[in-house]
Design an enzyme around this catalytic site. Structure first.
Site, PDB file in Angstrom:
ATOM      1  N   TYR A 142      14.101  32.889 -14.223  1.00 22.40           N
ATOM      2  CA  TYR A 142      13.968  32.669 -15.661  1.00 22.40           C
ATOM      3  C   TYR A 142      15.032  33.492 -16.381  1.00 22.40           C
ATOM      4  CZ  TYR A 142      11.800  32.496 -20.330  1.00 22.40           C
ATOM      5  OH  TYR A 142      11.549  32.300 -21.672  1.00 22.40           O
ATOM      6  N   ASP A 237      21.226  38.857 -14.064  1.00 22.60           N
ATOM      7  CA  ASP A 237      20.296  38.998 -15.183  1.00 22.60           C
ATOM      8  C   ASP A 237      19.334  40.129 -14.847  1.00 22.60           C
ATOM      9  OD1 ASP A 237      18.437  38.850 -17.143  1.00 22.60           O
ATOM     10  OD2 ASP A 237      18.026  36.699 -16.937  1.00 22.60           O
ATOM     11  N   LYS A 265      14.115  44.337 -22.613  1.00 24.17           N
ATOM     12  CA  LYS A 265      12.913  45.098 -22.270  1.00 24.17           C
ATOM     13  C   LYS A 265      13.083  46.623 -22.370  1.00 24.17           C
ATOM     14  CE  LYS A 265      11.254  41.138 -19.661  1.00 24.17           C
ATOM     15  NZ  LYS A 265      10.027  40.541 -20.078  1.00 24.17           N
TER      16      LYS A 265
HETATM   17  N1  PMP Z   1      15.790  37.108 -18.268  1.00 23.41           N
HETATM   18  C1  PMP Z   1      14.798  37.582 -17.509  1.00 23.41           C
HETATM   19  C2  PMP Z   1      15.082  37.954 -16.091  1.00 23.41           C
HETATM   20  C3  PMP Z   1      13.516  37.742 -18.048  1.00 23.41           C
HETATM   21  O1  PMP Z   1      12.524  38.210 -17.271  1.00 23.41           O
HETATM   22  C4  PMP Z   1      13.287  37.398 -19.396  1.00 23.41           C
HETATM   23  C5  PMP Z   1      11.918  37.541 -20.043  1.00 23.41           C
HETATM   24  N2  PMP Z   1      10.861  37.830 -19.264  1.00 23.41           N
HETATM   25  C6  PMP Z   1      14.361  36.892 -20.159  1.00 23.41           C
HETATM   26  C7  PMP Z   1      15.595  36.768 -19.558  1.00 23.41           C
HETATM   27  C8  PMP Z   1      14.180  36.517 -21.576  1.00 23.41           C
HETATM   28  O2  PMP Z   1      13.952  37.652 -22.343  1.00 23.41           O
HETATM   29  P1  PMP Z   1      13.203  37.548 -23.767  1.00 23.41           P
HETATM   30  O3  PMP Z   1      11.791  37.155 -23.475  1.00 23.41           O
HETATM   31  O4  PMP Z   1      13.356  38.916 -24.339  1.00 23.41           O
HETATM   32  O5  PMP Z   1      13.925  36.522 -24.558  1.00 23.41           O
END
Ligand code: PMP
Length: 422
Positions: A142, A237, A265
């Protein structure tokens, strides 16, 4: 009806599904969501005053626990100086200096307000820098909900059984290729045919949105080699792994340096922050130095920067990562002891302060790809989640989401989790 239920009923009249982000609705586990009222350390109180031991920790940002005094103080002081300026501030420079010093891939970093924005912007700069359009991602990973990346994504999409989202024109994803994780042959074959048209290969180096799908380092190393050979960029990521697996995230832990990395985060200490960074010559393609446009009214927000700085500095000053590893080892040991006592339908997968209750596969095979998950996976989780919730132990309301330990958790908390699982 208790207060959480009453609030949820009110919410459903004015907010789609009653929530601001789908997994929160508890659809995958049944029941109604717990409305948080306040948190301190590893615990939170719900709207009815019941206290829970939290293993979700806002899905990652709260590595120091709820309302850590250092972060709360920093936020209060910054807020008193002004909530937003839409102009540069010193804390932004300090935080950027820290990220550049800590992460092996990052020579320049730009702040945004979410992980979604970070990855979306990193993809754009990768395309701008390479002059290529195609991107490669892996099923189950994701990367936020931007159009081109919402294909075979994990997180909330898995639980709703939809590989992708409605509302995204086919044309928008025609440049997105998807491969399974942990399949070097498919990866090599892809690069043979499409490597020279690939702008960027994006992966969670420690995939944590479809369970915790620990990758073989050889697979990631081969990916690094293939990207270099074909002039494609590699984007790790690290929205979850960044600052959680140590100062340099998964990149440093694996000894593999991507061209670009994305964060969120922990970097905001609980405030809405994301960032993307990488090699100077790539990042310098961004406006105002280069032709790739990217901007944000609240990017580098002074309160958020102060929270992020307080969080990272506290992590460093308290040697938090080794404490988290010790706590994680206790969870392993507790789980092993439990397995010796009774038969369990799942296995514990743990890396640092991340853990996941994985399916038990024949021969003890570890799950490394979304495709390797049994179709029935999730069924056993529903009653487990309900039972733990009744015991006031809060796990994610989905079998596909990981658990988070924080420095506020104690050995006693880990013991309580194991006993609740028993
Ligand atoms: N990349 C990863 C690996 C994530 O785990 C997440 C959210 N859990 C995101 C991108 C997207 O981040 P956000 O919810 O702050 O938009």
């Amino acid at each position: 009806m208790n207060r959480s239920e009453a609030l949820f009923e009110r919410a459903r009249r004015v907010i789609p599904g009653g929530v601001s982000s789908p997994v929160r609705a508890f659809r995958a586990v049944g029941g109604t969501p717990v409305f948080y009222a306040s948190g301190a350390g590893a615990h939170f109180q719900d709207a009815d005053g019941a206290e829970y031991l939290d293993f979700v920790m806002s899905w990652g940002p709260l590595i120091l626990g709820h309302a850590h005094p250092a972060i709360v103080d920093a936020v209060q002081a910054a807020a008193a100086r002004g909530l937003t300026f839409g102009a540069p501030c010193e804390d932004e420079v300090r935080l950027a200096e820290l990220v550049c010093a800590w992460h092996p891939a990052v020579e320049r970093v730009r702040f945004v307000s979410s992980g979604t924005e970070a990855v979306m912007s990193a993809i754009r700069v990768a395309r701008g820098a390479t002059g290529r359009s195609r991107i490669l991602k892996f099923s189950g990973c994701y990367h936020g909900h931007s159009d081109g990346l919402l294909v075979a994504a994990g997180s909330g999409l898995v639980t709703f059984g939809t590989p992708s989202s409605a509302g995204i024109p086919k044309d928008f994803t025609q440049w997105t290729s998807v491969l399974p994780l942990d399949d070097t042959n498919r990866l090599e074959e892809f690069f043979q045919h499409h490597g020279d048209e690939l702008a960027v290969c994006v992966i969670e180096p420690l995939p944590a949105n479809n369970g915790l799908l620990v990758q073989r380092p050889e697979f990631l190393r081969r990916m690094r080699e293939l990207c270099t050979q074909h002039g494609a960029l590699l984007l790790f990521d690290e929205v979850i792994s960044g600052f959680r697996l140590g100062k340099g995230g998964a990149s440093a832990a694996l000894g593999i340096t991507p061209d670009l990395a994305t964060f969120g985060k922990i970097l905001g200490g609980g405030m809405p922050v994301g960032a993307f960074g990488g090699r100077a010559e790539v990042m310098d393609q961004l406006a105002p130095d280069g032709p790739v446009y990217q901007a944000g009214t609240l990017s580098g927000n002074p309160v958020a920067m102060a929270a992020g700085l307080a969080c990272l500095e506290t992590l460093e000053n308290t040697n938090a990562w080794s404490a988290l590893e010790t706590l994680g080892s206790s969870l392993d040991a507790g789980f092993e002891a439990l397995k010796a006592r009774q038969t369990l339908p799942f296995e514990l997968v743990r890396v640092g302060s991340l853990f996941w209750l994985a399916p038990h596969l024949d021969g003890g095979t570890q799950v490394r790809s979304a495709e390797a998950l049994p179709a029935s996976f999730g069924d056993d989780y529903r009653p487990l989640h309900a039972r733990l919730l009744a015991d006031r132990v809060y796990l994610a309301p989905s079998a596909f989401e990981v658990g988070f330990l924080s420095t506020a958790h104690t050995e006693a908390d880990v013991h309580r989790l194991v006993e609740a699982l028993a």
